[in-house]
Design a protein around this motif. Structure first.
Motif, short mmCIF file in Angstrom:
data_model
loop_
_atom_site.label_atom_id
_atom_site.label_comp_id
_atom_site.label_asym_id
_atom_site.label_seq_id
_atom_site.Cartn_x
_atom_site.Cartn_y
_atom_site.Cartn_z
N PRO A 95 0.73 -1.33 -0.03
CA PRO A 95 -0.10 -0.15 0.02
C PRO A 95 0.78 1.28 0.09
N ARG A 96 2.14 1.28 0.20
CA ARG A 96 3.11 2.32 0.17
C ARG A 96 3.73 2.36 -1.28
N ARG A 471 14.87 14.80 -8.24
CA ARG A 471 15.21 13.41 -8.57
C ARG A 471 16.03 12.77 -7.40
N TYR A 472 16.75 13.52 -6.46
CA TYR A 472 17.44 13.00 -5.40
C TYR A 472 16.52 12.60 -4.51
N GLN A 477 14.39 7.88 -1.59
CA GLN A 477 13.22 7.22 -1.04
C GLN A 477 12.91 5.70 -1.57
N ARG A 478 13.19 5.68 -2.99
CA ARG A 478 13.01 4.26 -3.79
C ARG A 478 14.33 3.26 -3.08
N GLU A 479 15.48 3.83 -2.95
CA GLU A 479 16.29 2.86 -2.27
C GLU A 479 16.21 2.54 -0.95
N THR A 480 15.64 3.66 -0.03
CA THR A 480 15.21 3.04 1.17
C THR A 480 14.40 2.15 1.15
N GLY A 481 13.42 1.97 0.62
CA GLY A 481 12.41 0.87 0.46
C GLY A 481 11.18 0.99 1.20
N GLU A 523 8.55 11.39 5.11
CA GLU A 523 9.95 10.82 4.64
C GLU A 523 10.45 11.56 3.61
N GLN A 524 9.74 12.28 2.87
CA GLN A 524 10.31 13.11 1.68
C GLN A 524 11.29 14.32 2.20
N ARG A 525 10.42 14.93 3.28
CA ARG A 525 11.05 16.10 4.02
C ARG A 525 12.38 15.67 4.44
#
Length: 549
Positions: A95-96, A471-472, A477-481, A523-525
Motif C-alpha cells: 500500500p506504500r 530526482r534526489y 526514497q526508492r532505495e530506502t524501500g 519521509e520526503q521532507r
C-alpha cells in the motif's frame, strides 16, 4: 517419493514425476503455496528485500548463457528464486507503493490463476479453448456494454457471431491501440477497383491509389508512447504521429486540433485517426472526448479513445460523466489489469461496429478456418492465455457496485492527498487529480514564498536546481524501500512551460491509507533535509538572482 540424492536424476521416471506428482506439503514449494494462500502480503513482506540492490549485482545472478545440462531439484531451484528473484522484485502490492499503475490483487485470483495455468487453454482457436472462447466473447460483450450501452438484442445478435467481433483481448494497451489503428488503416485503404487493399498490395500502393501523400494519427502531447510504436509498425511513420498542444489541465486543445487537421489536409495528407486520451499516463487527465468525436466526424477520421487507465471509471455512476463522448468512439482501449484489479496481461480493444474487424480478418486451413468462431481470426496475437477468465471472475465477485466503491475511494484519496500537499509550507501540487493520479514536488519554504512572482528568466535558472532536488528525493526514497513514488517531467503552464521534474503518485491501491500518505511526505521532507549541497546550490542561485529576503 524416494529420498533426496545429491544430484537430480535424468530418467523417464523422474520426468514423469514432474508432470504428475505435486510437491510435498513440507517442501519449499509446498510451503510457499501454503503461505501465499494464507497470507500473501505477509509472504511478500517477508521475502522482498526492502533496500534496493544495484541492478548490476542482480545481473550477475542471471549471467549464464547456456541452458543447464542437468536438471535441478524443484526445492533447490525454488530456493534460488526466493533468494535471487523474489527478494529483489518490486513490491507492487504494498500500500506504500504508489508510484505506478499496479496494485494489490484480490486473494481469490491466486487459486484461479493456478487453475487457469493448469488448464493451459490457447484462445487462438476453439479446438484449444472450447468454453474459454464463449467466455471471452461474453467478457468482451460486457465491456462493450459498459462503454456503448447497446440494448439486449444487439448483444444477442453480435456477441457470439463467428463473422463479427465486439473487440479483442490483448496482452495490454500497446497491442490494443495497435489493433485499433490497424483496423482503421485497413478500413481506410480498403480494396477498391484494381487495388486489392493495403493488406494485399501494401501501404505505398494504397497511398497512390487513394491520392494521399501520407497518413497521420493525431493525439495530444500527452499521448502514450505505444501510439508511436503503432505508427512505426503499421508503416505510417513516427513523424506522422502528430501531437497537439494541451491546455493548462493537460487536455487536448480543440482549436489546435482543428488547425492541425486543416494543415494535414492542405499538405495532401489524410488524418487516419484521432486519438482521445481518457486518463493520461502522467497526470490522469481526460480529453474532451465529445468534442473530439465531432472533429473526427468533420474530417472523416477513425476516432479511437485510449482509455487504458481511465476506462474503468465508467463503472462508477458518480464519475462516468468524466468520460462523456466515449460512446461515440469507433474503438476504445481498456486495460483490465489496471483499475479492474486483475493480473498483468488483460488488455482489451473494443469496436463500436462489430463488422469493423472484417478489415483485419485472417484464416488458415490448419487453425483458423473460414466460418469458425476462432478468436484468432480477428486478433493481432495468435496464441494467448485465457486471461478473460480472470476478468470474468473479478467482475462477478466484485460486481459493478464493488468497482464503483473502489474507484470512488481512489479518487477521494487522490483529492485528500492533493489537499494535504497544498496545506504544506514546503510542497506544492503541480497537477490536480481528475482521476486518482496527481503530481507534486518538494519546494523549500524560502523558494516557495517567492516562486509565484518569479520571472521566466528566474524560473529558467531555479528550475534545474529544483529538478535535481526532486530526482534526489525520489531516488533516495526508492532505495530506502519504505515507500515509493515515481517521477516524470512536465511543462506546467503556471511556470511558463519550463521543463519541471515532479513526483507522480497513483492512488489505486485500496489498502493505502491517509496516514501512509502523510508518512510519504514526512519521509520526503527528511530526505530533502539531508540534500545539503543541492539546497545550498539552490540558495546560492537565489542570492545571485536577488530573490532571497
Amino acid at each position: 517419493m524416494s529420498p533426496k540424492t545429491d544430484i537430480a536424476e535424468v530418467n523417464q521416471e523422474s520426468l514423469y514425476r514432474i508432470f504428475t506428482i505435486p510437491e510435498a506439503p513440507d517442501s519449499t514449494l509446498g510451503k510457499i503455496e501454503k503461505h501465499l494462500s494464507e497470507n500473501l502480503m505477509g509472504f511478500l513482506g517477508e521475502h522482498i528485500v526492502a533496500r534496493e540492490k544495484p541492478l548490476q549485482e542482480i545481473e550477475r545472478d542471471f549471467d549464464k548463457s547456456q541452458i543447464p545440462e542437468e536438471p535441478a531439484f524443484v526445492s533447490d531451484h525454488t530456493e534460488f528464486l526466493l533468494d535471487k528473484l523474489v527478494a529483489h522484485s518490486v513490491h507492487t502490492a504494498s500500500p506504500r507503493f504508489i508510484g505506478h499503475m499496479t496494485s494489490a490483487l484480490p486473494y481469490f485470483l491466486l487459486p484461479l490463476a493456478k487453475l487457469m495455468v493448469g488448464l493451459n487453454q490457447n484462445l487462438v482457436k476453439i479446438e484449444t479453448s472450447k468454453a474459454f472462447t464463449p467466455l471471452e466473447r461474453n467478457v468482451i460483450g460486457m465491456m462493450h456494454h459498459l462503454v456503448y450501452q447497446q440494448d439486449a438484442p444487439f448483444y444477442n445478435r453480435w456477441m457470439h457471431s463467428a463473422q463479427h467481433s465486439l473487440g479483442a483481448f490483448c496482452s495490454g494497451g500497446t497491442i490494443a491501440n495497435m489493433t485499433a489503428l490497424w483496423v482503421a488503416r485497413n478500413r481506410l485503404l480498403q480494396a477498391d477497383g484494381d487495388f486489392a487493399g493495403i493488406s494485399a498490395d501494401g501501404l505505398a500502393a494504397g497511398l497512390q491509389h487513394y491520392g494521399y501523400s501520407k497518413l497521420t494519427v493525431v493525439v495530444s502531447e500527452r499521448g502514450h508512447y505505444s501510439l508511436s510504436k503503432a505508427a512505426d509498425v503499421l508503416g505510417i511513420g513516427r513523424r506522422n504521429l502528430v501531437s497537439v498542444a494541451t491546455d493548462s489541465d493537460n487536455r487536448i486543445r480543440i482549436d489546435e486540433l482543428r488547425k492541425t487537421c486543416e494543415k494535414i489536409a492542405k499538405e495532401g495528407g489524410k488524418v487516419l485517426a484521432l486519438v482521445g486520451v481518457a486518463g493520461t499516463t502522467e497526470t490522469g487527465h481526460i480529453d474532451p472526448l465529445d468534442e473530439m468525436a465531432t472533429v473526427a466526424e468533420e474530417v472523416d477520421a477513425h476516432f479511437h479513445v485510449d482509455a487504458a487507465w481511465g476506462g474503468a471509471t465508467l463503472l462508477s455512476e458518480q464519475h462516468r460523466p468524466l468520460l462523456a463522448g466515449i460512446e461515440r468512439a469507433d474503438s476504445v482501449t481498456i486495460d483490465a489489469h489496471k483499475q479492474m484489479y486483475v493480473p498483468m496481461g488483460a488488455g482489451l480493444v473494443l469496436f463500436k461496429n462489430p463488422a469493423l474487424v472484417k478489415s483485419i480478418e485472417y484464416h488458415a486451413e490448419y487453425i483458423i478456418r473460414q466460418g469458425s468462431k476462432d478468436l484468432g481470426s480477428h486478433t493481432m496475437e495468435g496464441s494467448r492465455a485465457g486471461m478473460a477468465m480472470m476478468v470474468f471472475s473479478a467482475m462477478h465477485v466484485i460486481g459493478r457496485r464493488g468497482y464503483e466503491l473502489l474507484i470512488n475511494n481512489s479518487i477521494d484519496k487522490a483529492r485528500y492527498f492533493s489537499k494535504l500537499i497544498s496545506e504544506q509550507d514546503d510542497f506544492e501540487v503541480i497537477t490536480e487529480p481528475e482521476l486518482c493520479i496527481l503530481t507534486y514536488r518538494f519546494v523549500p519554504i524560502k523558494v516557495k514564498t517567492v516562486l509565484d512572482k518569479a520571472t521566466p528568466e528566474q524560473l529558467a535558472r531555479l528550475t534545474p536546481h529544483l529538478n535535481a532536488l526532486t530526482r534526489y528525493i525520489q531516488k533516495r526514497q526508492r532505495e530506502t524501500g519504505q515507500s515509493f513514488v515515481s517521477r516524470t517531467k512536465l511543462t506546467p503552464a503556471q511556470y511558463h512551460h519550463e521543463p519541471t521534474v515532479v513526483f507522480r503518485v497513483v492512488l489505486a491501491n485500496p489498502l493505502t491509507t491517509n496516514e501512509m500518505l502523510q508518512e510519504v511526505l514526512c519521509e520526503q521532507r527528511k530526505i530533502a533535509a539531508k540534500a545539503t549541497s543541492l539546497r545550498g546550490a539552490l540558495h546560492t542561485e537565489m542570492r545571485e538572482l536577488g530573490m532571497l529576503i
